[in-house]
Each structure stands twice: as C-alpha cells, then as structure tokens.
Write a protein that holds these residues in place. Structure first.
Motif, PDB file in Angstrom:
ATOM      1  N   PRO A   1       0.795  -1.232   0.000  1.00 32.71           N
ATOM      2  CA  PRO A   1       0.000   0.000   0.000  1.00 32.71           C
ATOM      3  C   PRO A   1       0.826   1.280   0.000  1.00 32.71           C
ATOM      4  O   PRO A   1       0.475   2.249  -0.665  1.00 32.71           O
ATOM      5  CB  PRO A   1      -0.852  -0.140   1.262  1.00 32.71           C
ATOM      6  N   GLY A   2       1.951   1.307   0.647  1.00 29.88           N
ATOM      7  CA  GLY A   2       2.783   2.510   0.705  1.00 29.88           C
ATOM      8  C   GLY A   2       3.495   2.836  -0.602  1.00 29.88           C
ATOM      9  O   GLY A   2       3.930   3.967  -0.805  1.00 29.88           O
ATOM     10  N   LYS A   3       3.645   1.878  -1.477  1.00 30.85           N
ATOM     11  CA  LYS A   3       4.351   2.077  -2.754  1.00 30.85           C
ATOM     12  C   LYS A   3       3.394   2.160  -3.939  1.00 30.85           C
ATOM     13  O   LYS A   3       3.794   2.509  -5.044  1.00 30.85           O
ATOM     14  CB  LYS A   3       5.326   0.912  -3.007  1.00 30.85           C
ATOM     15  N   ARG A   4       2.134   1.825  -3.728  1.00 30.01           N
ATOM     16  CA  ARG A   4       1.154   1.718  -4.817  1.00 30.01           C
ATOM     17  C   ARG A   4       1.016   3.004  -5.633  1.00 30.01           C
ATOM     18  O   ARG A   4       1.060   2.986  -6.856  1.00 30.01           O
ATOM     19  CB  ARG A   4      -0.197   1.305  -4.229  1.00 30.01           C
ATOM     20  N   ALA A   5       0.865   4.149  -4.980  1.00 31.37           N
ATOM     21  CA  ALA A   5       0.676   5.421  -5.683  1.00 31.37           C
ATOM     22  C   ALA A   5       1.897   5.753  -6.542  1.00 31.37           C
ATOM     23  O   ALA A   5       1.764   6.262  -7.665  1.00 31.37           O
ATOM     24  CB  ALA A   5       0.405   6.542  -4.692  1.00 31.37           C
ATOM     25  N   GLU A   6       3.085   5.437  -6.026  1.00 31.58           N
ATOM     26  CA  GLU A   6       4.330   5.682  -6.746  1.00 31.58           C
ATOM     27  C   GLU A   6       4.381   4.848  -8.042  1.00 31.58           C
ATOM     28  O   GLU A   6       4.742   5.351  -9.110  1.00 31.58           O
ATOM     29  CB  GLU A   6       5.483   5.270  -5.816  1.00 31.58           C
ATOM     30  N   ILE A   7       3.986   3.580  -7.943  1.00 33.56           N
ATOM     31  CA  ILE A   7       3.986   2.684  -9.106  1.00 33.56           C
ATOM     32  C   ILE A   7       2.949   3.147 -10.131  1.00 33.56           C
ATOM     33  O   ILE A   7       3.221   3.192 -11.336  1.00 33.56           O
ATOM     34  CB  ILE A   7       3.716   1.225  -8.668  1.00 33.56           C
ATOM     35  N   ILE A   8       1.771   3.522  -9.665  1.00 36.04           N
ATOM     36  CA  ILE A   8       0.705   3.984 -10.564  1.00 36.04           C
ATOM     37  C   ILE A   8       1.140   5.258 -11.295  1.00 36.04           C
ATOM     38  O   ILE A   8       0.931   5.401 -12.498  1.00 36.04           O
ATOM     39  CB  ILE A   8      -0.616   4.178  -9.799  1.00 36.04           C
ATOM     40  N   ALA A   9       1.787   6.172 -10.586  1.00 38.82           N
ATOM     41  CA  ALA A   9       2.265   7.412 -11.215  1.00 38.82           C
ATOM     42  C   ALA A   9       3.309   7.100 -12.293  1.00 38.82           C
ATOM     43  O   ALA A   9       3.292   7.700 -13.375  1.00 38.82           O
ATOM     44  CB  ALA A   9       2.843   8.352 -10.164  1.00 38.82           C
ATOM     45  N   LEU A  10       4.187   6.163 -12.001  1.00 38.33           N
ATOM     46  CA  LEU A  10       5.202   5.755 -12.972  1.00 38.33           C
ATOM     47  C   LEU A  10       4.535   5.143 -14.208  1.00 38.33           C
ATOM     48  O   LEU A  10       4.870   5.488 -15.348  1.00 38.33           O
ATOM     49  CB  LEU A  10       6.170   4.761 -12.329  1.00 38.33           C
TER      50      LEU A  10
ATOM     51  N   CYS B   1       0.571   3.871 -19.475  1.00 39.05           N
ATOM     52  CA  CYS B   1       0.172   2.491 -19.218  1.00 39.05           C
ATOM     53  C   CYS B   1      -1.109   2.471 -18.404  1.00 39.05           C
ATOM     54  O   CYS B   1      -1.484   3.476 -17.798  1.00 39.05           O
ATOM     55  CB  CYS B   1       1.259   1.755 -18.434  1.00 39.05           C
ATOM     56  N   ALA B   2      -1.740   1.318 -18.362  1.00 38.88           N
ATOM     57  CA  ALA B   2      -2.968   1.155 -17.582  1.00 38.88           C
ATOM     58  C   ALA B   2      -2.718   0.156 -16.458  1.00 38.88           C
ATOM     59  O   ALA B   2      -1.976  -0.811 -16.636  1.00 38.88           O
ATOM     60  CB  ALA B   2      -4.092   0.646 -18.478  1.00 38.88           C
ATOM     61  N   VAL B   3      -3.354   0.392 -15.326  1.00 37.32           N
ATOM     62  CA  VAL B   3      -3.355  -0.605 -14.257  1.00 37.32           C
ATOM     63  C   VAL B   3      -4.503  -1.546 -14.587  1.00 37.32           C
ATOM     64  O   VAL B   3      -5.673  -1.144 -14.586  1.00 37.32           O
ATOM     65  CB  VAL B   3      -3.517   0.041 -12.868  1.00 37.32           C
ATOM     66  N   ALA B   4      -4.173  -2.793 -14.912  1.00 40.32           N
ATOM     67  CA  ALA B   4      -5.169  -3.757 -15.394  1.00 40.32           C
ATOM     68  C   ALA B   4      -5.778  -4.585 -14.276  1.00 40.32           C
ATOM     69  O   ALA B   4      -6.868  -5.120 -14.432  1.00 40.32           O
ATOM     70  CB  ALA B   4      -4.535  -4.678 -16.434  1.00 40.32           C
ATOM     71  N   ASP B   5      -5.070  -4.680 -13.132  1.00 42.76           N
ATOM     72  CA  ASP B   5      -5.573  -5.492 -12.028  1.00 42.76           C
ATOM     73  C   ASP B   5      -4.935  -5.010 -10.728  1.00 42.76           C
ATOM     74  O   ASP B   5      -3.758  -4.648 -10.714  1.00 42.76           O
ATOM     75  CB  ASP B   5      -5.231  -6.973 -12.257  1.00 42.76           C
ATOM     76  N   VAL B   6      -5.716  -5.030  -9.672  1.00 48.52           N
ATOM     77  CA  VAL B   6      -5.230  -4.627  -8.356  1.00 48.52           C
ATOM     78  C   VAL B   6      -5.536  -5.750  -7.376  1.00 48.52           C
ATOM     79  O   VAL B   6      -6.679  -6.182  -7.261  1.00 48.52           O
ATOM     80  CB  VAL B   6      -5.908  -3.315  -7.881  1.00 48.52           C
TER      81      VAL B   6
ATOM     82  N   ASN C   1       9.116  -0.353 -23.647  1.00 45.62           N
ATOM     83  CA  ASN C   1       8.771  -1.380 -22.663  1.00 45.62           C
ATOM     84  C   ASN C   1       9.999  -1.823 -21.867  1.00 45.62           C
ATOM     85  O   ASN C   1       9.908  -2.070 -20.664  1.00 45.62           O
ATOM     86  CB  ASN C   1       8.072  -2.551 -23.334  1.00 45.62           C
ATOM     87  N   ASP C   2      11.159  -1.902 -22.527  1.00 47.10           N
ATOM     88  CA  ASP C   2      12.396  -2.240 -21.810  1.00 47.10           C
ATOM     89  C   ASP C   2      12.732  -1.159 -20.771  1.00 47.10           C
ATOM     90  O   ASP C   2      13.130  -1.469 -19.652  1.00 47.10           O
ATOM     91  CB  ASP C   2      13.570  -2.377 -22.788  1.00 47.10           C
ATOM     92  N   ALA C   3      12.563   0.104 -21.150  1.00 48.54           N
ATOM     93  CA  ALA C   3      12.839   1.207 -20.215  1.00 48.54           C
ATOM     94  C   ALA C   3      11.906   1.146 -19.015  1.00 48.54           C
ATOM     95  O   ALA C   3      12.330   1.351 -17.869  1.00 48.54           O
ATOM     96  CB  ALA C   3      12.701   2.550 -20.936  1.00 48.54           C
ATOM     97  N   LEU C   4      10.637   0.859 -19.272  1.00 50.60           N
ATOM     98  CA  LEU C   4       9.671   0.743 -18.184  1.00 50.60           C
ATOM     99  C   LEU C   4      10.062  -0.384 -17.229  1.00 50.60           C
ATOM    100  O   LEU C   4      10.015  -0.222 -16.001  1.00 50.60           O
ATOM    101  CB  LEU C   4       8.269   0.517 -18.750  1.00 50.60           C
ATOM    102  N   LEU C   5      10.488  -1.508 -17.772  1.00 51.57           N
ATOM    103  CA  LEU C   5      10.904  -2.628 -16.920  1.00 51.57           C
ATOM    104  C   LEU C   5      12.091  -2.264 -16.036  1.00 51.57           C
ATOM    105  O   LEU C   5      12.137  -2.659 -14.868  1.00 51.57           O
ATOM    106  CB  LEU C   5      11.262  -3.857 -17.771  1.00 51.57           C
ATOM    107  N   ARG C   6      13.050  -1.518 -16.583  1.00 49.74           N
ATOM    108  CA  ARG C   6      14.196  -1.097 -15.762  1.00 49.74           C
ATOM    109  C   ARG C   6      13.729  -0.263 -14.571  1.00 49.74           C
ATOM    110  O   ARG C   6      14.256  -0.385 -13.465  1.00 49.74           O
ATOM    111  CB  ARG C   6      15.205  -0.311 -16.613  1.00 49.74           C
ATOM    112  N   LEU C   7      12.721   0.586 -14.791  1.00 49.86           N
ATOM    113  CA  LEU C   7      12.203   1.415 -13.701  1.00 49.86           C
ATOM    114  C   LEU C   7      11.359   0.609 -12.712  1.00 49.86           C
ATOM    115  O   LEU C   7      11.284   0.947 -11.527  1.00 49.86           O
ATOM    116  CB  LEU C   7      11.391   2.573 -14.270  1.00 49.86           C
ATOM    117  N   PHE C   8      10.710  -0.452 -13.191  1.00 48.42           N
ATOM    118  CA  PHE C   8       9.874  -1.283 -12.317  1.00 48.42           C
ATOM    119  C   PHE C   8      10.695  -2.261 -11.468  1.00 48.42           C
ATOM    120  O   PHE C   8      10.240  -2.697 -10.416  1.00 48.42           O
ATOM    121  CB  PHE C   8       8.870  -2.093 -13.139  1.00 48.42           C
ATOM    122  N   ARG C   9      11.894  -2.644 -11.914  1.00 48.17           N
ATOM    123  CA  ARG C   9      12.676  -3.680 -11.205  1.00 48.17           C
ATOM    124  C   ARG C   9      12.831  -3.430  -9.702  1.00 48.17           C
ATOM    125  O   ARG C   9      12.668  -4.347  -8.916  1.00 48.17           O
ATOM    126  CB  ARG C   9      14.038  -3.852 -11.849  1.00 48.17           C
TER     127      ARG C   9
END
Length: 171
Positions: free
Chosen positions: A99-108, A114-119, A135-143
C-alpha cells in the motif's frame, strides 16, 4: 562477415494447420533465431499475418525471405524494416505493490501511458503497449519494486504510410 542487426518480416499465409511449424522450421534449419513471432487474422478471411523479428546478417535475412516465399501456403513476405515501420508489443507486468508504494507505481505507469489492469491486496498488474525500447525502459524502472511475473506478446508491425507523421502516441 556482414553486420548483425534486427530484422522485422511481414508474412502473409493461408490459414491452414502446419504453416507456423513450417515457417519456424525454416528458421531453425538456417540457424536463425526468432526473437519474437506474432500470428493473427488479416484483413482477408482465410489469410493470416505473421510478424517475425529476428537478429542476424542481412544476407541471411534475404535468403530467409526467398526460402519463405517458396513454402506452401506462404502468399507473400515483406522486409518491414526496409522502410518506416510502426511496431508495438503488449506487455503485462505483475509487481509487488505494498500500500505505501502503490501510488508511486501507478504514477510511474501513467507517465508511460500504461494502464493498471488489475489490483490485488499486495500486487498490481500494469499493461503497457509500446515499442520494445519503451517497454524495456519501463521494466528497468519497475525492477526496484519487484517484478513477480512478466509476459510480452512480441512485436506486431506494419510499414508506415508514405508521408505519415509520428503521432503523439508513438513510443
């Protein structure tokens, strides 16, 4: 020895059993690895369109095009990367999302359109549609958030219309 580069081929085939196997077999016999392959219906009933992405020398690509053209049920082959190209892939990423990181991930995700497809209680699934580099750049930021699961469709592509301008949705 020639320069190795990424090649995108468009292949029209009759929609019959075994065609995909024959196409993939041709690449295997030539020692040419398929990076991605997508297959689906085309604008014509009974005809499928394949988009094949592979890495290799241009002379081998040209040989593959000639050999594909000789296969039963292959209607036509086009080197899509010989001109302007529009290519996209769909990617789904399941992330750890306390829950504390969710808003940060959604903003990214939103910054990459991108769309949040499932929560879920502790996870999010983000849906991304774009070119492979995006998509590769996004994955680097999501890691750093923790990727739990990843699936990518591989590219599907078309040659761009003559004189077409890139839209603000590109990338």
């Amino acid at each position: 020895m020639g320069q190795t580069k990424r090649h995108t081929l468009g292949v029209l085939t009759n929609d019959h059993p075994g065609v995909l196997q024959r196409v993939a077999g041709l690449f295997g016999r030539r020692g040419y690895n398929i990076e991605s392959i997508t297959v689906g219906a085309s604008e014509e009933e009974g005809v499928s369109r394949m988009t094949i992405v592979a890495v290799g020398e241009e002379r081998i690509r040209d040989q593959i095009i000639l050999q594909l053209g000789k296969l039963i049920d292959v209607i036509g082959v086009t080197a899509l990367d010989d001109g302007p190209l529009l290519a996209r892939e769909l990617m789904l990423v399941r992330l750890e999302a306390a829950p504390g990181k969710r808003a940060e991930i959604i903003a990214l995700a939103e910054s990459f359109r991108c769309a949040v497809a499932d929560v879920g209680p502790d996870t999010l699934i983000v849906q991304a549609v774009g070119d492979v580099a995006k998509n590769d750049a996004l994955l680097r930021l999501f890691r750093p958030y923790g990727i739990l699961e990843l699936t990518r469709t591989g590219e599907t592509a078309m040659s761009r219309s003559r004189g077409a301008q890139e839209s603000c949705e590109d990338g």
